[in-house]
Every structure is written in structure tokens, then in C-alpha cells.
Design a protein around this motif. Structure first.
Motif, short mmCIF file in Angstrom:
data_model
loop_
_atom_site.label_atom_id
_atom_site.label_comp_id
_atom_site.label_asym_id
_atom_site.label_seq_id
_atom_site.Cartn_x
_atom_site.Cartn_y
_atom_site.Cartn_z
N GLU A 158 0.82 -1.22 0.00
CA GLU A 158 0.00 0.00 0.00
C GLU A 158 0.85 1.26 0.00
O GLU A 158 0.44 2.31 -0.52
CB GLU A 158 -0.93 -0.01 1.22
CG GLU A 158 -2.01 -1.09 1.15
CD GLU A 158 -2.75 -1.28 2.46
OE1 GLU A 158 -2.32 -0.68 3.48
OE2 GLU A 158 -3.75 -2.04 2.49
N GLU A 159 2.05 1.20 0.56
CA GLU A 159 2.90 2.38 0.71
C GLU A 159 3.77 2.67 -0.52
O GLU A 159 4.07 3.83 -0.82
CB GLU A 159 3.86 2.21 1.91
CG GLU A 159 3.17 2.21 3.26
CD GLU A 159 4.13 1.83 4.38
OE1 GLU A 159 3.69 1.82 5.54
OE2 GLU A 159 5.31 1.54 4.10
N ASP A 160 4.18 1.63 -1.24
CA ASP A 160 5.22 1.79 -2.26
C ASP A 160 4.68 1.56 -3.67
O ASP A 160 3.48 1.49 -3.87
CB ASP A 160 6.38 0.83 -1.94
CG ASP A 160 6.94 1.05 -0.54
OD1 ASP A 160 7.14 2.22 -0.16
OD2 ASP A 160 7.15 0.05 0.19
N PHE A 161 5.58 1.47 -4.64
CA PHE A 161 5.18 1.26 -6.03
C PHE A 161 4.82 -0.21 -6.25
O PHE A 161 5.58 -1.10 -5.87
CB PHE A 161 6.32 1.65 -6.98
CG PHE A 161 6.76 3.08 -6.83
CD1 PHE A 161 5.94 4.13 -7.22
CD2 PHE A 161 7.99 3.39 -6.29
CE1 PHE A 161 6.34 5.46 -7.09
CE2 PHE A 161 8.42 4.70 -6.15
CZ PHE A 161 7.58 5.74 -6.55
N LEU A 162 3.69 -0.45 -6.89
CA LEU A 162 3.23 -1.82 -7.09
C LEU A 162 2.48 -1.94 -8.42
O LEU A 162 1.56 -1.17 -8.70
CB LEU A 162 2.30 -2.25 -5.95
CG LEU A 162 1.71 -3.65 -6.05
CD1 LEU A 162 2.80 -4.71 -5.96
CD2 LEU A 162 0.65 -3.88 -4.97
N PHE A 163 2.90 -2.92 -9.21
CA PHE A 163 2.22 -3.22 -10.47
C PHE A 163 1.63 -4.63 -10.37
O PHE A 163 2.36 -5.60 -10.16
CB PHE A 163 3.20 -3.15 -11.65
CG PHE A 163 3.83 -1.79 -11.82
CD1 PHE A 163 3.17 -0.78 -12.51
CD2 PHE A 163 5.08 -1.53 -11.27
CE1 PHE A 163 3.75 0.48 -12.65
CE2 PHE A 163 5.67 -0.28 -11.40
CZ PHE A 163 5.00 0.73 -12.10
N LYS A 164 0.32 -4.71 -10.52
CA LYS A 164 -0.37 -6.01 -10.43
C LYS A 164 -0.78 -6.56 -11.79
O LYS A 164 -1.08 -7.74 -11.91
CB LYS A 164 -1.60 -5.88 -9.53
CG LYS A 164 -1.29 -5.80 -8.04
CD LYS A 164 -2.57 -5.91 -7.23
CE LYS A 164 -2.28 -6.07 -5.74
NZ LYS A 164 -3.51 -6.27 -4.96
N ARG A 165 -0.82 -5.70 -12.79
CA ARG A 165 -1.16 -6.16 -14.15
C ARG A 165 0.15 -6.60 -14.82
O ARG A 165 0.62 -6.01 -15.79
CB ARG A 165 -1.86 -5.07 -14.93
CG ARG A 165 -3.10 -4.52 -14.25
CD ARG A 165 -3.74 -3.42 -15.09
NE ARG A 165 -4.54 -3.96 -16.18
CZ ARG A 165 -4.91 -3.26 -17.25
NH1 ARG A 165 -4.53 -1.99 -17.37
NH2 ARG A 165 -5.63 -3.82 -18.19
N PHE A 166 0.72 -7.67 -14.29
CA PHE A 166 2.10 -8.01 -14.57
C PHE A 166 2.22 -9.54 -14.67
O PHE A 166 1.59 -10.27 -13.90
CB PHE A 166 2.97 -7.49 -13.42
CG PHE A 166 4.43 -7.31 -13.74
CD1 PHE A 166 4.88 -6.17 -14.37
CD2 PHE A 166 5.34 -8.29 -13.40
CE1 PHE A 166 6.22 -6.00 -14.66
CE2 PHE A 166 6.69 -8.14 -13.68
CZ PHE A 166 7.14 -6.98 -14.31
N LEU A 167 3.03 -10.03 -15.62
CA LEU A 167 3.17 -11.46 -15.86
C LEU A 167 4.61 -11.92 -15.60
O LEU A 167 5.55 -11.16 -15.81
CB LEU A 167 2.82 -11.81 -17.31
CG LEU A 167 1.45 -11.42 -17.83
CD1 LEU A 167 1.34 -11.77 -19.32
CD2 LEU A 167 0.35 -12.12 -17.05
N SER A 168 4.75 -13.18 -15.18
CA SER A 168 6.09 -13.79 -15.17
C SER A 168 6.46 -14.14 -16.60
O SER A 168 5.58 -14.34 -17.45
CB SER A 168 6.07 -15.04 -14.30
OG SER A 168 5.20 -16.01 -14.83
#
Length: 500
Positions: A158-168
Motif C-alpha cells: 500500500e505504501e510503495d510502487f506496485l504493479f499487479k497487471r504483470f506477468l512472469s
């Protein structure tokens, strides 16, 4: 031990050779049964246990000494594996330079240059890249106040940069490592005939040329997939595996699960290294706790509070369901505790921390209806101290994949360096080329509007998710050809760097 077993074999053979044959009174069916049992035991001895495969091409190495690993295999298995790998190497695709130029004109150049970053010239921050075992996003989708499957990691997400639309990049650990660290679509490169070749323009080489010390730390065994020797060949300065960590923390031995030790000891070791090396050090970490067979972690989960939708994705066995969720929560919580420790220390303004999953969560059923891409999703998390943030343009709904991790790190930690991108770009930079706004996995690929697999496309539910609808996208020529062209370009750049 080997000498002792050899002497036993000699003794048994001498006994057999000098045995005086006597007539037996066994009936034919009894002899058949006894012979079938003998053959079964012999196959079991050749192969290893059936329930937990202790001997296979990925993990037959259990010792730091190569000679011990080599004498462990029987000739049949060794030959079968060698023959299989030989056939794989024969299938390596090759295209000429002119065709590669045509593909680049259709897609994008395979080489890029990082931004002009004046902060990177004055501050050389240390970087901790955490590649987490089986860290998919499907379980987290069902987190709630009652069941927080992220543990202490939740607050940092919640605090930092986060990308969830992301693939291995791939759906196994070694293929993802090969793509990330060596920019190699050939997953078995570390055990192949190319294992003695030092590849140019790997992330390891780029950071080494920038004056960084590079350390690889794994909660597993360094002899797995010959990774220890191959990383040395690529220029890694120090390799720390479960054996080294156990030497530092003997209590870690009690947490071995056949594949490695618990993550908490990896983070303990990593923190010590960062304390001694707050600048100009790249640490690449590989965790193991979320890999079966799962230990009984001290995590409280009430089975009655697990959503039915999540239970449908898990195996039917009640105990295994809890084991999977406990391991997932434990792994995330330990990483969260590590982040909290960094942020509360003197290192908080000196260290960049990045994290992703090596592949989707194991043991979860793949829902091919509306989670075609989401089933393969992993997070890309970044902690960047304010003092190191330069030219940041954050859009959490941007799509991407493993190809974008090191280009992002180059742009925030180095200055004007050339690197192999293969479509990778700075996830925290402005959109300069819309063709680079995609994510790719071995099974499928995505862009801003949808997911593409097997010559079909499906629209996303929204621009904040990669869950798909059943509404098909009419594919243009670019989308029809993209995956095949990308595949050819990726193999071409590897062959060029191998001089193959």
C-alpha cells in the motif's frame, strides 16, 4: 561412503559367483511374483521415490562437490537426460540478421539506453531484487480483514510502487531465472553445451561494469541446475546458498524441506550483507518456502473463513489447503518483516528493493474462463527511497512482465547505459512507444486492451484488471504475428550473444 558401497557390491558379487545352485521347489506363479517385486524394487532404486521425486534433472545435485553429484546418477538416467538435452539444443531456432532487422522494424529495437539520471552518478545505491517462489496473485485476491494472506507485506504494497497487471516470463523457476538474469529464452542454458560461455550484456555484466559487487543468495542448493557454476561464469562475485546460510545460522537446518530452508534465514543473511554494503552492491535473492513439500509454518488460518471461491482453486484435501495457504502467507509475511526492518534502519535511504514472483502459485487450478492472464500474474513491487526518486511517472495500472524489471532498475539506479531490452521499458517512466506497452509469458501475452493466446484475443473487464471477458477481439495482422515475431527476435539475440 562410495568406497564402502563399492566394497559391499564386490562382496555380494563374489557370494553370487561362488553360490552353489540348488534346485528350488517354488511354483511358477510364485517365481513370477518374486521377479516382478524384484524388478519394481530395481526401478525404484534407479528412479528414486515416487511420491517426492528426489532424483530428476533439476535437483539431483545435493552436494557442493561436483564429483559427489556425478557418481549419484545411474548411467541410464544420465544418458536419458543428456540425450533429451541434446535434442533440445538441436531445436534452437535460428534466423539471419536481415530477418531480425525486418522484425525489429515491425516491433521495436532489441537494444535501448537508460535515461540521463544525475542522482545515479552521485549516489550508487545497493539493490535487492527478490525473486519469490510461486508468488502469484490469485490467493491475494481473496485476502480480507479475517484472512490476510499477505501478512506484513500488505502495508508495504500500500505504501510503495506496485504493479499487479504483470506477468512472469515463464512458468517454472529456471526458465524465469534464465529470462531475467541471462536474457535467455533457452531455459537449460546453465546445463547445456553453452554453460562455459560468458554472455555479454546480462544484468550481471551491466552492474559489474558500473562498479557494483554482485551477490546471488538462495534459500535452496547452489548446485541446482548447475546455477552456482554458471553464475560464477557470468561474473557473480559471491554465491550464498542454503549450506552457507546454515553455516551462519545452524538453526536453519531444522527448516529444510528437501528444496531448501525457510526464507527468514535468507532475509537475515541479506540484511547483514546490506549493512556491510549499503552502496554499489546488487543482491539477487531466490526464496523457497512457498515450494512443496510445505512445512507446518506457525501461521494461524481459520479454515471456516477461507472463501469458497478460493477453496475451489485448491486441492480437495483439507490439510493440503491449509498447508498451501500457510506457506504463501508465511513467505509474504517474512518479506514484509524484512522490508519493515530496512525502513526502520539507517539503510532506509540507501537501498532500492524490488520483488516479483518466479511464476504463478503452484497447486492452484488454472481457471481458463475469465482469468486467462490473471492466472499467470505476479506482482512487481518497488521500494525506492525519496532521495533516489528521479523523473518518476507512476501508473499502477500499467501492464508489463519480467522483461521490464531490469530496464526499470537501470533507469532508477544507473546513468545512460546501453542494455538489451527485447521490448522491456522503464515501468516508472513516460510512455514513449505504445508498442512497448505489453507483457509476455510463455503461454500468452497482454496489452492495454486484452489477452492473446492461440490466435485469439479477449477484452479485459476493465483498465485496472487483467481478468478477461468472453468478448473476443478481432485481431489485426500485428496482433496475429506478434508472439511468433517476438519469439524469433528473442532467440536471435541469444544466438548472436552466444556466437552460435
Amino acid at each position: 561412503m562410495a568406497l564402502f558401497i563399492s566394497l559391499c557390491c564386490v562382496f555380494l558379487n563374489l557370494k553370487i559367483l561362488h553360490y552353489k545352485i540348488t534346485k528350488n521347489n517354488y511354483k511358477i506363479h510364485t517365481l513370477l511374483i518374486l521377479n516382478i517385486i524384484l524388478i519394481f524394487i530395481y526401478i525404484l532404486a534407479l528412479r528414486g521415490p515416487f511420491k517426492h521425486v528426489a532424483i530428476n534433472v533439476q535437483n539431483y545435485s545435493f552436494s557442493e562437490f561436483k564429483v559427489v553429484n556425478d557418481i549419484m546418477l545411474n548411467p541410464i538416467m544420465a544418458f536419458a537426460w543428456a540425450h533429451k538435452q541434446y535434442k533440445e539444443e538441436q531445436k534452437i531456432p535460428s534466423i539471419d540478421d536481415n530477418t531480425a532487422k525486418e522484425i525489429q522494424s515491425k516491433l521495436f529495437p532489441y537494444i535501448d539506453i537508460s535515461q540521463n539520471n544525475p542522482i545515479a552518478d552521485t549516489i550508487k545505491p545497493s539493490i535487492f531484487l527478490n525473486i519469490m517462489e510461486s508468488f502469484g496473485l490469485e490467493i491475494d485476491e481473496y485476502s480480507s480483514k479475517e484472512t490476510n494472506f499477505l501478512g506484513e507485506l500488505k502495508q508495504h504494497f500500500e505504501e510503495d510502487f506496485l504493479f499487479k497487471r504483470f506477468l512472469s516470463s515463464s512458468n517454472g523457476t529456471i526458465p524465469s531465472l534464465a529470462n531475467l538474469l541471462f536474457i535467455s529464452p533457452f531455459s537449460n542454458i546453465s546445463t547445456s553445451k553453452f554453460q562455459t560461455i560468458k554472455l555479454p550484456l546480462t544484468p550481471i555484466e551491466i552492474y559489474k561494469k558500473a562498479g557494483y559487487k554482485v551477490i546471488f543468495i538462495s534459500a535452496g542448493n547452489g548446485s541446482w541446475q548447475n546455477i552456482k557454476e554458471y553464475l560464477k561464469k557470468q561474473g557473480v562475485d559471491e554465491i550464498i546458498d542454503e549450506n552457507s546460510i546454515i553455516n551462519s545460522y545452524p538453526q536453519a537446518k531444522t527448516t529444510q524441506n528437501g528444496y531448501g530452508i525457510s526464507d527468514e534465514f535468507l532475509y537475515k543473511k541479506a540484511y547483514e550483507i546490506l549493512q556491510d554494503n549499503p552502496y554499489k552492491t546488487l543482491i539477487i535473492a531466490l526464496t523457497i518456502s512457498n515450494h512443496p513439500p510445505y512445512l507446518d509454518y506457525n501461521i494461524k488460518i481459520n479454515h471456516d473463513q477461507i472463501p469458497n471461491e478460493l477453496l475451489k482453486l485448491l486441492p480437495y484435501d483439507h490439510k493440503k489447503q491449509l498447508a498451501i495457504l500457510k506457506a504463501y502467507t508465511y513467505a509474504n509475511n517474512e518479506f514484509g518483516k524484512f522490508l519493515s526492518k530496512i525502513k526502520q534502519s539507517k539503510l532506509k535511504d540507501k537501498i532500492i528493493i524490488a520483488a516479483t514472483g518466479d511464476h504463478r502459485t503452484r497447486d492452484l487450478k488454472n481457471n481458463l474462463y475469465n482469468t486467462k492472464a490473471f492466472s499467470y500474474s505476479v506482482p512487481f513491487y518497488l521500494y525506492i527511497p525519496k532521495v533516489l526518486q528521479y523523473n518518476i511517472n507512476y501508473n499502477k495500472n500499467r501492464v508489463g512482465s519480467h522483461k521490464d524489471i531490469f530496464p526499470t532498475l537501470y533507469n532508477i539506479s544507473l546513468n545512460n547505459i546501453e542494455y538489451i531490452s527485447i521490448g522491456g521499458r522503464n515501468m516508472l517512466g513516460l510512455t514513449k512507444n505504445k508498442k512497448l506497452e505489453f507483457g509476455i509469458n510463455d503461454a500468452l501475452w497482454i496489452d492495454n486492451q486484452g489477452v492473446y493466446t492461440a490466435n485469439k484475443g479477449y477484452f479485459f473487464e476493465s483498465n485496472t484488471s487483467i481478468k478477461n471477458t468472453n468478448q473476443e477481439i478481432i485481431l489485426d495482422k500485428y496482433h496475429k504475428e506478434f508472439q511468433e515475431l517476438y519469439y524469433k527476435l528473442n532467440w536471435w539475440q541469444l544466438n548472436k550473444r552466444l556466437n552460435n
